[in-house]
Motif scaffolding. Sequence first.
Motif, PDB file in Angstrom:
ATOM      1  N   HIS A  71      46.883 114.822   0.904  1.00  0.00           N
ATOM      2  CA  HIS A  71      47.123 113.605   1.682  1.00  0.00           C
ATOM      3  C   HIS A  71      48.633 113.407   1.854  1.00  0.00           C
ATOM      4  O   HIS A  71      49.359 113.264   0.866  1.00  0.00           O
ATOM      5  CB  HIS A  71      46.500 112.402   0.983  1.00  0.00           C
ATOM      6  CG  HIS A  71      45.011 112.472   0.888  1.00  0.00           C
ATOM      7  ND1 HIS A  71      44.356 112.963  -0.225  1.00  0.00           N
ATOM      8  CD2 HIS A  71      44.045 112.138   1.780  1.00  0.00           C
ATOM      9  CE1 HIS A  71      43.051 112.905  -0.022  1.00  0.00           C
ATOM     10  NE2 HIS A  71      42.832 112.413   1.181  1.00  0.00           N
ATOM     11  N   VAL A  72      49.077 113.407   3.086  1.00  0.00           N
ATOM     12  CA  VAL A  72      50.514 113.403   3.378  1.00  0.00           C
ATOM     13  C   VAL A  72      51.210 112.205   2.741  1.00  0.00           C
ATOM     14  O   VAL A  72      52.202 112.355   2.020  1.00  0.00           O
ATOM     15  CB  VAL A  72      50.761 113.416   4.901  1.00  0.00           C
ATOM     16  CG1 VAL A  72      52.261 113.396   5.192  1.00  0.00           C
ATOM     17  CG2 VAL A  72      50.121 114.634   5.545  1.00  0.00           C
ATOM     18  N   LEU A  80      58.777 113.438   1.369  1.00  0.00           N
ATOM     19  CA  LEU A  80      58.615 113.577   2.816  1.00  0.00           C
ATOM     20  C   LEU A  80      59.972 113.649   3.517  1.00  0.00           C
ATOM     21  O   LEU A  80      60.176 114.463   4.432  1.00  0.00           O
ATOM     22  CB  LEU A  80      57.795 112.412   3.364  1.00  0.00           C
ATOM     23  CG  LEU A  80      56.359 112.279   2.849  1.00  0.00           C
ATOM     24  CD1 LEU A  80      55.667 111.094   3.511  1.00  0.00           C
ATOM     25  CD2 LEU A  80      55.571 113.559   3.090  1.00  0.00           C
ATOM     26  N   ILE A  81      60.904 112.809   3.106  1.00  0.00           N
ATOM     27  CA  ILE A  81      62.230 112.810   3.732  1.00  0.00           C
ATOM     28  C   ILE A  81      62.982 114.090   3.396  1.00  0.00           C
ATOM     29  O   ILE A  81      63.650 114.680   4.256  1.00  0.00           O
ATOM     30  CB  ILE A  81      63.014 111.559   3.294  1.00  0.00           C
ATOM     31  CG1 ILE A  81      62.367 110.308   3.905  1.00  0.00           C
ATOM     32  CG2 ILE A  81      64.479 111.661   3.716  1.00  0.00           C
ATOM     33  CD1 ILE A  81      62.916 109.008   3.386  1.00  0.00           C
ATOM     34  N   TYR A 119      55.619 109.943  12.365  1.00  0.00           N
ATOM     35  CA  TYR A 119      54.811 111.125  12.713  1.00  0.00           C
ATOM     36  C   TYR A 119      55.634 112.407  12.574  1.00  0.00           C
ATOM     37  O   TYR A 119      55.126 113.432  12.103  1.00  0.00           O
ATOM     38  CB  TYR A 119      54.296 111.020  14.150  1.00  0.00           C
ATOM     39  CG  TYR A 119      53.298 109.917  14.417  1.00  0.00           C
ATOM     40  CD1 TYR A 119      52.679 109.228  13.375  1.00  0.00           C
ATOM     41  CD2 TYR A 119      52.984 109.550  15.719  1.00  0.00           C
ATOM     42  CE1 TYR A 119      51.766 108.221  13.641  1.00  0.00           C
ATOM     43  CE2 TYR A 119      52.068 108.549  15.993  1.00  0.00           C
ATOM     44  CZ  TYR A 119      51.466 107.884  14.958  1.00  0.00           C
ATOM     45  OH  TYR A 119      50.563 106.884  15.229  1.00  0.00           O
ATOM     46  N   LEU A 120      56.899 112.348  12.995  1.00  0.00           N
ATOM     47  CA  LEU A 120      57.754 113.526  12.893  1.00  0.00           C
ATOM     48  C   LEU A 120      58.016 113.882  11.432  1.00  0.00           C
ATOM     49  O   LEU A 120      58.015 115.068  11.062  1.00  0.00           O
ATOM     50  CB  LEU A 120      59.067 113.284  13.640  1.00  0.00           C
ATOM     51  CG  LEU A 120      60.067 114.439  13.662  1.00  0.00           C
ATOM     52  CD1 LEU A 120      59.454 115.703  14.264  1.00  0.00           C
ATOM     53  CD2 LEU A 120      61.324 114.037  14.448  1.00  0.00           C
ATOM     54  N   VAL A 121      58.226 112.879  10.611  1.00  0.00           N
ATOM     55  CA  VAL A 121      58.415 113.120   9.177  1.00  0.00           C
ATOM     56  C   VAL A 121      57.162 113.752   8.584  1.00  0.00           C
ATOM     57  O   VAL A 121      57.226 114.714   7.804  1.00  0.00           O
ATOM     58  CB  VAL A 121      58.761 111.796   8.455  1.00  0.00           C
ATOM     59  CG1 VAL A 121      58.720 111.969   6.944  1.00  0.00           C
ATOM     60  CG2 VAL A 121      60.137 111.296   8.901  1.00  0.00           C
ATOM     61  N   GLU A 122      55.993 113.230   8.955  1.00  0.00           N
ATOM     62  CA  GLU A 122      54.727 113.789   8.473  1.00  0.00           C
ATOM     63  C   GLU A 122      54.563 115.231   8.928  1.00  0.00           C
ATOM     64  O   GLU A 122      54.122 116.100   8.155  1.00  0.00           O
ATOM     65  CB  GLU A 122      53.564 112.931   8.978  1.00  0.00           C
ATOM     66  CG  GLU A 122      53.539 111.538   8.378  1.00  0.00           C
ATOM     67  CD  GLU A 122      52.618 110.573   9.090  1.00  0.00           C
ATOM     68  OE1 GLU A 122      52.394 109.464   8.568  1.00  0.00           O
ATOM     69  OE2 GLU A 122      52.112 110.924  10.187  1.00  0.00           O
ATOM     70  N   VAL A 149      50.747 114.293  15.425  1.00  0.00           N
ATOM     71  CA  VAL A 149      51.406 115.048  14.351  1.00  0.00           C
ATOM     72  C   VAL A 149      51.212 116.542  14.575  1.00  0.00           C
ATOM     73  O   VAL A 149      52.147 117.337  14.407  1.00  0.00           O
ATOM     74  CB  VAL A 149      50.856 114.615  12.976  1.00  0.00           C
ATOM     75  CG1 VAL A 149      51.425 115.490  11.866  1.00  0.00           C
ATOM     76  CG2 VAL A 149      51.184 113.146  12.709  1.00  0.00           C
ATOM     77  N   GLY A 150      50.011 116.941  14.994  1.00  0.00           N
ATOM     78  CA  GLY A 150      49.758 118.350  15.274  1.00  0.00           C
ATOM     79  C   GLY A 150      50.646 118.896  16.377  1.00  0.00           C
ATOM     80  O   GLY A 150      51.168 120.015  16.284  1.00  0.00           O
TER      81      GLY A 150
END
Length: 208
Positions: A71-72, A80-81, A119-122, A149-150
């Motif tokens: 789970h992101v 994440l960062i 979304y870009l970070v994910e 995200v994909g």
Amino acid sequence: MTNASPQGAAGQRLRLAYLTNQYPAVSHTFIRREIREMERRGHDVHRFAIRRAAAAPVDPADVEECGKTWHVLSQGWGKLILATLAEMIRRPAAFVRAARAMVKLAGRSDRGLARHVVYLVEAAALVKEFRRRGVRHVHVHFGTNAAAVGLLIRKLGGPTMSMTIHGPDEFDAPVGLSLGDKVAACEWVCAISDFCRSQVFRWSSPRD
């Protein structure tokens, strides 16, 4: 197309990822069955979701699936960062392409720029994890935020992508969800009904 697998003409075993907004969830039993069928066919399937479902799983099969799912947002913002910064350094040109795509998606959406930055970070965190696991293809269920995200994963140089469109969100807001751009990013798209297929055709470029 629901019985088709992205295995190529040679029928080789693939290491692939399934990506959804939430997984597992009570309403996603069909995704669990699909994943397990892909595993039965010999593919190495890795489960990914943006977040955990609001309600903890109760079904024993869902409890098992939850334990297998990355789970992101459960990774913590620090990781994440750091993953995002690592992707910026590793592939700066690809990161710029992804950032431009992110701004384009945000410009059409009612969710705003800040949500798309997330979304870009994910996407960056997922690209890093896909690389670590050797994932070669990602299949996304639903053409909403997980598909955004994909798309950004592809722009970052991540694995190939496919998508199943279910509706009704994609039918109600195809422009706001940039449905055509998401279709263009895919190797193939599965529609769950004839009506769904017609809407995908309507909002996609003829070349796709």
